[in-house]
Design a protein around this motif. Structure first.
Motif, PDB file in Angstrom:
ATOM      1  N   VAL A   1     -37.123 -26.761 -46.846  1.00 11.55           N
ATOM      2  CA  VAL A   1     -37.037 -25.875 -47.418  1.00 11.55           C
ATOM      3  C   VAL A   1     -34.853 -26.158 -48.150  1.00 11.55           C
ATOM      4  N   ILE A   2     -34.803 -27.187 -46.800  1.00  9.14           N
ATOM      5  CA  ILE A   2     -33.320 -27.752 -47.043  1.00  9.14           C
ATOM      6  C   ILE A   2     -33.792 -28.458 -48.225  1.00  9.14           C
ATOM      7  N   ALA A   3     -34.703 -29.471 -48.341  1.00  7.91           N
ATOM      8  CA  ALA A   3     -34.902 -30.612 -49.425  1.00  7.91           C
ATOM      9  C   ALA A   3     -35.203 -29.453 -50.329  1.00  7.91           C
ATOM     10  N   LEU A   4     -35.301 -29.230 -50.915  1.00  4.30           N
ATOM     11  CA  LEU A   4     -35.525 -27.991 -51.968  1.00  4.30           C
ATOM     12  C   LEU A   4     -34.458 -28.268 -52.254  1.00  4.30           C
ATOM     13  N   MET A   5     -33.244 -27.458 -51.862  1.00  5.77           N
ATOM     14  CA  MET A   5     -31.986 -26.777 -51.731  1.00  5.77           C
ATOM     15  C   MET A   5     -30.875 -27.959 -51.903  1.00  5.77           C
ATOM     16  N   GLU A   6     -31.446 -28.420 -51.455  1.00  8.94           N
ATOM     17  CA  GLU A   6     -30.414 -30.133 -51.670  1.00  8.94           C
ATOM     18  C   GLU A   6     -30.635 -30.759 -53.437  1.00  8.94           C
ATOM     19  N   ARG A   7     -32.033 -31.012 -53.720  1.00 10.93           N
ATOM     20  CA  ARG A   7     -32.587 -31.075 -54.807  1.00 10.93           C
ATOM     21  C   ARG A   7     -31.719 -30.244 -56.057  1.00 10.93           C
ATOM     22  N   HIS A   8     -31.373 -29.297 -55.797  1.00  9.91           N
ATOM     23  CA  HIS A   8     -30.810 -28.294 -57.364  1.00  9.91           C
ATOM     24  C   HIS A   8     -29.615 -27.484 -56.267  1.00  9.91           C
ATOM     25  N   LEU A   9     -28.080 -28.734 -56.391  1.00  7.71           N
ATOM     26  CA  LEU A   9     -27.370 -27.716 -55.867  1.00  7.71           C
ATOM     27  C   LEU A   9     -26.735 -27.840 -57.371  1.00  7.71           C
ATOM     28  N   ASP A  10     -26.663 -27.965 -58.401  1.00  5.61           N
ATOM     29  CA  ASP A  10     -25.905 -27.802 -59.118  1.00  5.61           C
ATOM     30  C   ASP A  10     -26.072 -26.433 -60.019  1.00  5.61           C
ATOM     31  N   PHE A  11     -27.954 -26.077 -60.261  1.00  4.47           N
ATOM     32  CA  PHE A  11     -27.472 -25.186 -60.681  1.00  4.47           C
ATOM     33  C   PHE A  11     -29.148 -24.212 -59.591  1.00  4.47           C
ATOM     34  N   PRO A  12     -28.522 -23.858 -58.475  1.00  2.00           N
ATOM     35  CA  PRO A  12     -29.101 -22.802 -57.628  1.00  2.00           C
ATOM     36  C   PRO A  12     -30.213 -22.509 -57.377  1.00  2.00           C
ATOM     37  N   LEU A  13     -31.757 -21.992 -57.284  1.00  2.00           N
ATOM     38  CA  LEU A  13     -32.816 -21.153 -57.808  1.00  2.00           C
ATOM     39  C   LEU A  13     -32.251 -20.198 -56.458  1.00  2.00           C
ATOM     40  N   SER A  14     -33.310 -18.890 -57.161  1.00  2.00           N
ATOM     41  CA  SER A  14     -32.944 -17.767 -57.347  1.00  2.00           C
ATOM     42  C   SER A  14     -34.340 -18.064 -55.944  1.00  2.00           C
TER      43      SER A  14
ATOM     44  N   ALA B   1     -33.954 -16.139 -41.370  1.00  2.00           N
ATOM     45  CA  ALA B   1     -34.057 -15.542 -40.418  1.00  2.00           C
ATOM     46  C   ALA B   1     -34.265 -15.893 -39.054  1.00  2.00           C
ATOM     47  N   ARG B   2     -35.265 -16.263 -38.862  1.00  2.00           N
ATOM     48  CA  ARG B   2     -35.811 -16.779 -37.880  1.00  2.00           C
ATOM     49  C   ARG B   2     -35.685 -18.588 -36.745  1.00  2.00           C
ATOM     50  N   GLU B   3     -35.480 -19.343 -38.296  1.00  2.00           N
ATOM     51  CA  GLU B   3     -35.095 -20.508 -37.796  1.00  2.00           C
ATOM     52  C   GLU B   3     -33.119 -20.913 -37.992  1.00  2.00           C
ATOM     53  N   PHE B   4     -33.079 -20.271 -39.086  1.00  2.00           N
ATOM     54  CA  PHE B   4     -31.177 -20.887 -39.015  1.00  2.00           C
ATOM     55  C   PHE B   4     -30.749 -18.837 -38.769  1.00  2.00           C
ATOM     56  N   GLY B   5     -31.218 -18.188 -38.718  1.00  2.00           N
ATOM     57  CA  GLY B   5     -29.868 -17.493 -38.614  1.00  2.00           C
ATOM     58  C   GLY B   5     -29.194 -16.476 -39.685  1.00  2.00           C
ATOM     59  N   GLN B   6     -29.840 -16.463 -41.037  1.00  2.00           N
ATOM     60  CA  GLN B   6     -29.516 -16.867 -42.247  1.00  2.00           C
ATOM     61  C   GLN B   6     -30.298 -16.251 -43.094  1.00  2.00           C
ATOM     62  N   THR B   7     -29.591 -15.623 -44.951  1.00  2.00           N
ATOM     63  CA  THR B   7     -30.507 -14.988 -45.085  1.00  2.00           C
ATOM     64  C   THR B   7     -30.705 -16.547 -45.875  1.00  2.00           C
ATOM     65  N   PRO B   8     -31.721 -16.276 -46.718  1.00  2.00           N
ATOM     66  CA  PRO B   8     -32.047 -17.846 -47.569  1.00  2.00           C
ATOM     67  C   PRO B   8     -30.733 -17.379 -48.704  1.00  2.00           C
ATOM     68  N   THR B   9     -30.225 -16.629 -49.063  1.00  2.00           N
ATOM     69  CA  THR B   9     -28.952 -16.878 -49.672  1.00  2.00           C
ATOM     70  C   THR B   9     -28.202 -17.364 -48.800  1.00  2.00           C
ATOM     71  N   GLN B  10     -27.871 -17.497 -48.117  1.00  2.00           N
ATOM     72  CA  GLN B  10     -26.554 -17.806 -47.095  1.00  2.00           C
ATOM     73  C   GLN B  10     -26.607 -18.675 -46.567  1.00  2.00           C
ATOM     74  N   LEU B  11     -28.573 -19.345 -46.528  1.00  2.00           N
ATOM     75  CA  LEU B  11     -28.729 -20.707 -46.640  1.00  2.00           C
ATOM     76  C   LEU B  11     -28.190 -21.722 -46.994  1.00  2.00           C
ATOM     77  N   TYR B  12     -28.576 -21.372 -48.758  1.00  2.00           N
ATOM     78  CA  TYR B  12     -27.827 -21.799 -49.695  1.00  2.00           C
ATOM     79  C   TYR B  12     -26.680 -22.777 -49.670  1.00  2.00           C
ATOM     80  N   LEU B  13     -25.782 -21.618 -49.165  1.00  2.00           N
ATOM     81  CA  LEU B  13     -24.352 -21.558 -49.409  1.00  2.00           C
ATOM     82  C   LEU B  13     -24.076 -22.023 -48.972  1.00  2.00           C
TER      83      LEU B  13
END
Length: 343
Positions: A225-238, A258-270
């Motif tokens: 999850v984190i690696a995917l988000m880090e690979r797409h910083l400039d154009f965030p994925l939905s 929610a379970r592992e990070f206490g965040q929604t995917p959008t919040q975690l991405y931010l």
């Protein structure tokens, strides 16, 4: 003694030259030099030589504020077998023509040139990396890709490739040194050094980060999850695209975050994007608006608001605070004269 150990032994005494750059990582420096010292001590022989070098020949401030005296400046750098560049918090600010020339000359004359932490920036600027895979500290990976977008970065502790080497820094420096000691003076001595430092050697390909306390599939998904988000910083994925790339449903992704990070995917991405921006501000001197775009913020004002909400100060104030501190500590005599003139 095993054949490979016997073949590693040589009558020559390998020389290590450590180039210390401002804000270099003290932990890596100590582990590297202590490994060589213990190898000499335990063998009862002077198996290795080493010396410290700075560009001007003056003491150099490490990342923890300590200053280290050196034996030589770059102009008087003697021939060596291993040239180890210890770079840290200022990876682009001090890559002078003199440094780049010294790296090229050492490589041309047969030395193995090793970049530690963010030293890969200088090796790339010197034209030594080419299309090779490389390693640097994980925090600096986004900044490096901003300068060298086609680079192939390996998420591992260190990499030795013929006459070039790369190390992420930290305790990974000890793993690299144990590898070199084993190659040069035998695996038995490398094991003695590891035992003396109460360390279990790790493979070069071991990942740099611990992904939480969980094990098995949870750790694997955290990394993905984190690696995917880090690979797409400039154009965030939905969230839909993230879920599709991970091969799970959006609902599963939401429950997992929610379970592992206490965040929604959008919040975690931010959070991932803001941390990447923080690292770029720390390592880079580029325009803040360019950093905002690189981390997926179309408008600098939106980036500033989000950054201040997360870190308590604006991007500009964040950068200025530690740049001022670094300037005072790297050149204290200038800061003292400047303060005296103001008063």
């Amino acid at each position: 003694m095993a054949d490979e150990d016997r073949n590693a032994l040589s009558d020559s005494r390998p020389r290590f030259a450590f180039i210390l750059q401002p804000e270099f990582p003290m932990n890596a420096f100590i582990l590297a030099t202590e490994a060589l010292r213990i190898a000499n001590q335990n063998s009862g022989q002077d198996l290795f030589d080493w010396l410290f070098v700075s560009e001007s020949g003056q003491p150099v401030r490490a990342s923890n504020g300590m200053r280290i005296d050196v034996h030589s400046d770059l102009a008087a750098l003697p021939q060596c077998d291993y040239l180890i560049l210890l770079e840290g918090n200022l990876p682009t600010q001090n890559n002078s023509p003199q440094l780049l020339q010294a790296l090229r000359a050492a490589h041309r004359h047969g030395a193995t040139v090793i970049a530690v932490d963010t030293g890969a920036f200088a090796l790339a600027r010197a034209g030594l990396t080419g299309e090779r895979r490389l390693v640097l500290h994980w925090e600096a990976m986004p900044a490096y890709l901003e300068h060298f977008p086609d680079a192939e970065i390996a998420n591992q502790l260190y990499l030795l490739d013929k006459q070039l080497g790369f190390c992420a820094g930290g305790v990974g420096m000890l793993d690299l040194m144990l590898e070199l000691i084993g190659r040069l003076r035998g695996a038995a001595l490398a094991r003695e050094v590891a035992n003396a430092l109460i360390h279990t050697p790790r493979e070069a390909t071991r990942g740099q980060r611990v992904e939480g306390a969980a094990v098995g599939a949870v750790v694997s998904m955290s990394r993905r999850v984190i690696a995917l988000m880090e690979r797409h910083l400039d154009f965030p994925l939905s969230p839909r695209l993230i879920a599709d790339k991970l091969g799970i449903s959006v609902r599963t992704l939401e429950r997992y975050c929610a379970r592992e990070f206490g965040q929604t995917p959008t919040q975690l991405y931010l959070l991932v994007r803001l941390q990447a921006a923080r690292n770029l501000l720390f390592y880079e001197e580029g325009d803040i608006k360019d950093i905002a775009v690189a981390c997926g913020f179309s408008y600098p004002a939106v980036f500033t608001r989000a950054f201040k909400a997360q870190f308590g100060q604006s991007p500009r104030a964040f950068r200025q605070s530690f740049r001022d501190a670094q300037g005072r500590l790297i050149r204290p005599e200038i800061a003292r004269l400047s303060a005296a003139k103001r008063h």
